[in-house]
Design an enzyme around this catalytic site. Structure first.
Site, mmCIF file in Angstrom:
data_model
loop_
_atom_site.group_PDB
_atom_site.id
_atom_site.type_symbol
_atom_site.label_atom_id
_atom_site.label_comp_id
_atom_site.label_asym_id
_atom_site.label_seq_id
_atom_site.Cartn_x
_atom_site.Cartn_y
_atom_site.Cartn_z
ATOM 1 N N GLU A 565 0.862 -1.195 0.000
ATOM 2 C CA GLU A 565 0.000 0.000 0.000
ATOM 3 C C GLU A 565 0.890 1.234 0.000
ATOM 4 O O GLU A 565 1.845 1.318 0.777
ATOM 5 C CB GLU A 565 -0.908 0.013 1.239
ATOM 6 C CG GLU A 565 -1.801 1.251 1.274
ATOM 7 C CD GLU A 565 -2.747 1.295 2.464
ATOM 8 O OE1 GLU A 565 -2.691 0.381 3.315
ATOM 9 O OE2 GLU A 565 -3.545 2.257 2.527
ATOM 10 N N ASN A 620 -4.503 4.989 -1.946
ATOM 11 C CA ASN A 620 -5.708 5.506 -1.280
ATOM 12 C C ASN A 620 -6.343 6.660 -2.068
ATOM 13 O O ASN A 620 -5.640 7.536 -2.571
ATOM 14 C CB ASN A 620 -5.351 6.010 0.120
ATOM 15 C CG ASN A 620 -4.930 4.880 1.030
ATOM 16 O OD1 ASN A 620 -5.749 4.120 1.513
ATOM 17 N ND2 ASN A 620 -3.606 4.737 1.218
ATOM 18 N N GLU A 652 -8.047 2.206 -2.959
ATOM 19 C CA GLU A 652 -8.748 2.016 -1.694
ATOM 20 C C GLU A 652 -9.645 3.217 -1.431
ATOM 21 O O GLU A 652 -9.170 4.356 -1.462
ATOM 22 C CB GLU A 652 -7.738 1.869 -0.549
ATOM 23 C CG GLU A 652 -6.820 0.663 -0.727
ATOM 24 C CD GLU A 652 -5.950 0.411 0.519
ATOM 25 O OE1 GLU A 652 -6.066 1.190 1.500
ATOM 26 O OE2 GLU A 652 -5.173 -0.559 0.500
ATOM 27 N N ASP A 682 -11.860 0.253 2.224
ATOM 28 C CA ASP A 682 -10.871 0.476 3.277
ATOM 29 C C ASP A 682 -11.557 0.686 4.625
ATOM 30 O O ASP A 682 -12.717 1.115 4.674
ATOM 31 C CB ASP A 682 -10.043 1.718 2.904
ATOM 32 C CG ASP A 682 -8.688 1.735 3.603
ATOM 33 O OD1 ASP A 682 -8.416 0.835 4.410
ATOM 34 O OD2 ASP A 682 -7.904 2.662 3.296
ATOM 35 N N GLU A 739 -5.713 -5.378 8.320
ATOM 36 C CA GLU A 739 -4.704 -4.339 8.521
ATOM 37 C C GLU A 739 -4.237 -4.321 9.959
ATOM 38 O O GLU A 739 -4.959 -4.771 10.857
ATOM 39 C CB GLU A 739 -5.326 -2.965 8.227
ATOM 40 C CG GLU A 739 -5.486 -2.619 6.776
ATOM 41 C CD GLU A 739 -5.874 -1.162 6.654
ATOM 42 O OE1 GLU A 739 -4.978 -0.360 6.333
ATOM 43 O OE2 GLU A 739 -7.044 -0.821 6.872
HETATM 44 P P1 C2E Z 1 -4.960 3.748 6.086
HETATM 45 O O1 C2E Z 1 -5.271 3.728 4.621
HETATM 46 O O2 C2E Z 1 -5.836 2.943 6.942
HETATM 47 O O3 C2E Z 1 -3.477 3.350 6.184
HETATM 48 C C1 C2E Z 1 -3.008 2.490 7.083
HETATM 49 C C2 C2E Z 1 -2.420 3.216 8.224
HETATM 50 O O4 C2E Z 1 -2.144 2.310 9.294
HETATM 51 C C3 C2E Z 1 -1.058 3.840 7.871
HETATM 52 O O5 C2E Z 1 -0.919 5.017 8.611
HETATM 53 C C4 C2E Z 1 -0.074 2.820 8.414
HETATM 54 O O6 C2E Z 1 1.192 3.334 8.696
HETATM 55 C C5 C2E Z 1 -0.762 2.333 9.637
HETATM 56 N N1 C2E Z 1 -0.356 0.986 10.048
HETATM 57 C C6 C2E Z 1 -0.011 -0.053 9.209
HETATM 58 N N2 C2E Z 1 0.262 -1.177 9.954
HETATM 59 C C7 C2E Z 1 0.112 -0.828 11.254
HETATM 60 C C8 C2E Z 1 0.254 -1.579 12.452
HETATM 61 O O7 C2E Z 1 0.605 -2.764 12.521
HETATM 62 N N3 C2E Z 1 -0.031 -0.931 13.630
HETATM 63 C C9 C2E Z 1 -0.411 0.398 13.599
HETATM 64 N N4 C2E Z 1 -0.655 0.960 14.755
HETATM 65 N N5 C2E Z 1 -0.550 1.098 12.469
HETATM 66 C C10 C2E Z 1 -0.303 0.489 11.286
HETATM 67 P P2 C2E Z 1 -0.483 6.296 7.925
HETATM 68 O O8 C2E Z 1 0.535 5.964 6.903
HETATM 69 O O9 C2E Z 1 -0.160 7.233 8.986
HETATM 70 O O10 C2E Z 1 -1.752 6.740 7.135
HETATM 71 C C11 C2E Z 1 -2.848 7.207 7.809
HETATM 72 C C12 C2E Z 1 -3.975 7.383 6.870
HETATM 73 O O11 C2E Z 1 -3.695 8.436 5.956
HETATM 74 C C13 C2E Z 1 -4.245 6.223 5.968
HETATM 75 O O12 C2E Z 1 -4.953 5.244 6.637
HETATM 76 C C14 C2E Z 1 -4.981 6.832 4.844
HETATM 77 O O13 C2E Z 1 -6.350 6.916 5.161
HETATM 78 C C15 C2E Z 1 -4.390 8.193 4.760
HETATM 79 N N6 C2E Z 1 -3.447 8.240 3.651
HETATM 80 C C16 C2E Z 1 -2.181 7.869 3.613
HETATM 81 N N7 C2E Z 1 -1.665 8.100 2.381
HETATM 82 C C17 C2E Z 1 -2.659 8.584 1.624
HETATM 83 C C18 C2E Z 1 -2.753 8.975 0.264
HETATM 84 O O14 C2E Z 1 -1.814 8.907 -0.529
HETATM 85 N N8 C2E Z 1 -3.963 9.445 -0.163
HETATM 86 C C19 C2E Z 1 -5.044 9.516 0.669
HETATM 87 N N9 C2E Z 1 -6.159 9.959 0.189
HETATM 88 N N10 C2E Z 1 -4.984 9.124 1.938
HETATM 89 C C20 C2E Z 1 -3.791 8.650 2.416
HETATM 90 CA CA CA Z 2 -5.605 2.478 3.079
HETATM 91 CA CA CA Z 3 -7.127 1.339 6.407
#
Ligand code: C2E
Ligand code: CA
Ligand code: CA
Length: 784
Positions: A565, A620, A652, A682, A739
């Site tokens: 992802e 995403n 997603e 998602d 996830e």
């Molecule tokens: P998401 O799509 O649910 O992304 C997964 C989030 O969970 C990611 O946080 C990831 O680092 C985190 N994560 C993955 N595995 C674990 C784990 O084992 N434990 C915990 N505690 N966390 C885990 P991140 O990277 O901070 O992203 C947060 C949210 O930001 C994402 O949730 C997504 O909704 C949004 N996001 C990130 N990149 C993009 C993007 O390019 N475009 C858009 N529209 N949204 C994005």
């Molecule tokens: Ca996602």
């Molecule tokens: Ca997610």
């Protein structure tokens, strides 16, 4: 006097005297009529006719005098000296011309009196020069006293006769002509009475002299010419009169066509009015004519109205009402006379319209409350007075909770009715409220005079508005959030206090609504920080501060890599790495998400191209991006541009994206699906989405949110949910990704449940492109 009487009675032919009188009257009329005619003309024609008028006046005086001499019967042969006769005629014309040009148009009495003296002198010269032209066969002598007396008595009368026509009091003017006749008669007959002739046959009349028989036809000719001139003058006068009548009729006809009220006045008196003025005043046209203009325009005299300049005043109508009007004055010429036309425009309608417009501009037509503009004015006045704490007041900003839902589900007319009822309930809070306004949409502003009561009033409003409304048989439930700021404590000017109340309202909304929040400095700091972040974010894209990290997804049983992802990161120059959870919502709000999303997609495709060909990439999509009906085209463009196969791309979307315009979402998702792109649901289980969405939209994958995973296998509910989702997905032929898998225990549970894919820190945190590339190429398996 006795001498004059005897002279008249005994030595004069009475018929000739009468003739002299007749010629005098006709001549005077002719002179005046011609002079008047000249007055109506311009340029050379005017000069010519003026000269004719003066000559006629001269001829009149001269011929009257000469006929008078003919009437005198000395009782002996007599004759006239032609040279002196001609000289007397010329001098008379010149003298009268000078006297008149001196007197006409002069308001100065001394001037006019002087002109009268000049006229008298001219007539005197005419008389005695004529006398000297008169020759008899005898010795002529004069009674000098009588001569002097007649001259001295007549001269002031001449002077007075010229003063009177210029007098302001019109009643005096008609006395001028008789006075002139008396003066002339006194001079003439006084002179005749003073004349004494003693017959002396030795005296001979020179041969060159004209006998009275020869002079008579000359005088007859001059008299005939005067009669002809009199007729001409009469015609001119009649023509002029006809012209005046025509002009007047035309003016009246035109006036009746006018929409404005018109009064045609002579001096201060109304001569005639048009229909409109009759209508405005309520008087009939007949009632108005002959009245003083001031009787209907009490605050104006005609001279006080400037020519062609509009002036506001009031009109007194027949019913005694005061009508606001605007008047305009214009002088027009009717024939040779000036008439003043007063135009009167009724202003009541315009003023009413203006008042209505003003009211509209300052009030909200739906609720009748003040609008933003007038509330702003009240607020400004309040702020200018609230200089000390004891004059403090509170500004309350209200934003209704759930109003949008009412509007969307029950319709706008219901929404309007609700707003009216809301307004009524706020008003019902009563006294300490000084001003209430609808600031727009479902926002209201309230000023509370006593700042100490601000919280009480806010809570009272919240309580009143959270009670259900019964509208058209439907029960409508809403609530309100309130932001409070106190002046001058929280801001002394309208802008600051409004901004701070707004921040407090924002905070109240953040608490889930139905609460009131007082402004705190901290809010302002947060807002400032947010503004700073917003500024940086706008520049981040061009400054290339974004990076994409990748988090691998593996098969839970075999541990083989299946995909990754893409997760965006912001490397802020001073703050370091900023989490997308902090800046994605902001980017959505300020319209930056579309270019950022495109950039992430392009970067991810380029990166994934370097991976083994069976590995997919998941990107995403924000809910905001899903509102763009051109999204599928944009995605297709990026795939073509990067030459990345659609079959290796997953997009997603969260449940919130499905809550928007269904048709648009449906079309986008189908377009993407038909291109071969897979769509993942998602964060499943966190939103409000119903299960029906899952079957209606073309999803290929469900991602179970990490909040459930964190609780398994310990929490029974979480276990049940994971199991339910897994079996549902299997039935809908969708794969399941879990996830946030952090522990082996969780992974074991997931393997047991038969999920298709896992993603989480247990496998790897999100890592830079370089790292994931190495990871994919060095080993095909993450875990054994
Ligand atoms: P998401 O799509 O649910 O992304 C997964 C989030 O969970 C990611 O946080 C990831 O680092 C985190 N994560 C993955 N595995 C674990 C784990 O084992 N434990 C915990 N505690 N966390 C885990 P991140 O990277 O901070 O992203 C947060 C949210 O930001 C994402 O949730 C997504 O909704 C949004 N996001 C990130 N990149 C993009 C993007 O390019 N475009 C858009 N529209 N949204 C994005
Ligand atoms: Ca996602
Ligand atoms: Ca997610």
């Amino acid at each position: 006097m006795q001498a004059i009487y005897t002279c008249l009675k005994e030595t004069h032919d009475h018929y000739l005297l009468l003739l002299a009188g007749a010629v005098c009257m006709i001549g005077v009329y002719a002179s005046f009529a011609i002079a008047k005619h000249a007055g109506r003309l311009e340029g050379r024609a005017k000069t010519l006719w003026l000269a004719i008028a003066i000559s006629a006046a001269g001829c009149t005086a001269w011929s009257t005098h000469m006929i008078g001499l003919l009437a005198f019967n000395p009782g002996m042969p007599s004759g006239f000296d032609p040279a002196l006769m001609v000289l007397s005629l010329i001098l008379t014309i010149v003298g009268i011309g000078l006297a008149l040009s001196y007197a006409i148009g002069s308001r100065n009495r001394m001037h006019r009196f002087g002109a009268g003296l000049l006229l008298g002198t001219t007539i005197t010269v005419l008389h005695y020069l004529g006398q000297s032209a008169y020759m008899v066969t005898g010795v002529v002598s004069w009674n000098i006293e009588l001569v002097a007396l007649s001259i001295l008595a007549s001269l002031p009368l001449f002077g007075l006769a010229m003063v009177l026509p210029g007098e302001r009091r019109r009643a005096l003017r008609p006395f001028a002509a008789p006075l002139l006749v008396v003066a002339i008669a006194l001079l003439h007959f006084g002179g005749m009475a003073a004349l004494q002739i003693e017959f002396d046959p030795r005296i001979e009349i020179p041969v060159a002299n004209l006998s009275p028989e020869l002079v008579a036809p000359v005088l007859a000719l001059v008299s005939a010419a005067l009669v002809a001139l009199a007729f001409m003058g009469l015609r001119f006068a009649l023509n002029a009169r006809a012209q005046i009548i025509r002009d007047q009729v035309r003016l009246k006809q035109l006036a009746d066509l006018a929409v404005e009220g018109l009064a045609i006045c002579e001096d201060q008196i109304i001569d005639s009015v048009n229909d409109s003025l009759a209508q405005i005043t309520g008087f009939s046209k007949d009632e108005l004519s002959g009245r003083l203009l001031q009787s209907i325009l009490p605050n104006l005299t005609i001279d006080a109205i400037a020519e062609k300049e509009e002036q506001d005043t009031v009109l007194l109508s027949s019913g005694g009402d005061i009508v606001p009007v605007r008047v305009l004055r214009k002088t027009v010429q009717v024939g040779s006379r000036d008439r003043i036309v007063i135009a009167v425009r009724d202003q009541s309608e315009r003023l009413q319209t203006e008042a209505k417009i003003r009211a509209l501009a300052f009030s909200d037509p739906l609720t009748g409350l003040s609008n933003r503009a007038s509330f702003g004015e009240v607020l400004a006045v309040k702020c200018s007075r609230a200089t000390t704490a004891d004059k403090a007041f509170a500004l309350l900003l209200l934003d209704l909770d759930r109003f949008k839902a009412v509007n969307d589900t029950l319709g706008h007319s219901m929404g309007d009715k609700l707003l009216k009822r809301v307004a009524a309930r706020i008003i019902a809070c009563g006294e300490p409220i000084e001003a209430i306004a609808r600031l727009g949409g479902d926002e209201f502003g309230v000023i509370v005079t006593n700042a100490d009561l601000a919280d009480d009033i806010a809570n009272k409003i919240i309580d009143l508005l959270s009670r259900p409304f019964l509208i058209d048989g439907s029960i409508v439930d809403i609530a309100t959030s309130v932001g409070i700021a106190i002046a001058p404590e929280d801001g002394a000017d309208p802008e600051t206090i409004s901004r701070h109340a707004d921040l407090a309202l924002y905070a109240a909304k953040g608490h889930g609504g139905s609460v009131a929040c007082r402004f705190e400095r901290e809010m302002s700091n947060r807002a400032n920080a947010r503004r700073a972040l917003e500024l940086d974010l706008r520049r981040a894209l061009t400054r290339e501060e974004f990076e994409v990290f990748y988090q691998p997804q593996v098969d839970p049983k075999s541990g083989r890599f299946q995909g990754a992802e893409a997760l965006v990161r912001w490397r802020h120059p001073t703050r370091g790495l900023v989490s997308p959870a902090d800046f994605i919502p902001l980017a959505e709000e300020i319209g930056l998400i579309a270019p950022l999303g495109e950039w992430v997609l392009r970067t991810a495709c380029l990166e994934a191209k370097t991976w083994p060909s069976h590995i997919t990439v998941a990107v995403n999509l924000s809910a905001v991006q899903m509102r763009d009906s051109g999204l599928a085209r944009t995605v297709a463009g990026i795939l073509a541009e990067t030459d990345f196969p659609a079959s290796r791309l997953e997009l997603e979307i969260t449940e919130s994206a499905l809550l928007q315009d269904e048709a648009v979402t449906y079309n986008i998702l189908h377009a993407l699906r038909s291109m071969g792109i897979r769509i993942s649901m998602d964060d499943f289980g966190t939103g409000y989405s119903s299960l029906s969405y899952l079957s209606r939209f073309p999803f290929s994958k469900i991602k179970i949110d990490q909040s459930f995973v964190r609780q398994v296998p310990g929490d029974n509910d979480a276990v049940a949910i994971v199991q339910a989702i897994t079996s549902l997905a299997a039935r809908l032929r969708m794969t399941v990704t879990v996830e946030g898998v952090e522990t082996d225990e969780q992974r074991a549970f997931i393997v047991a449940e038969g999920c298709d894919q896992i993603q989480g820190y247990l496998i790897s945190r999100p890592v830079e492109g370089e790292t994931i590339r190495a990871m994919f190429h060095t080993t095909a398996k993450a875990v054994a």
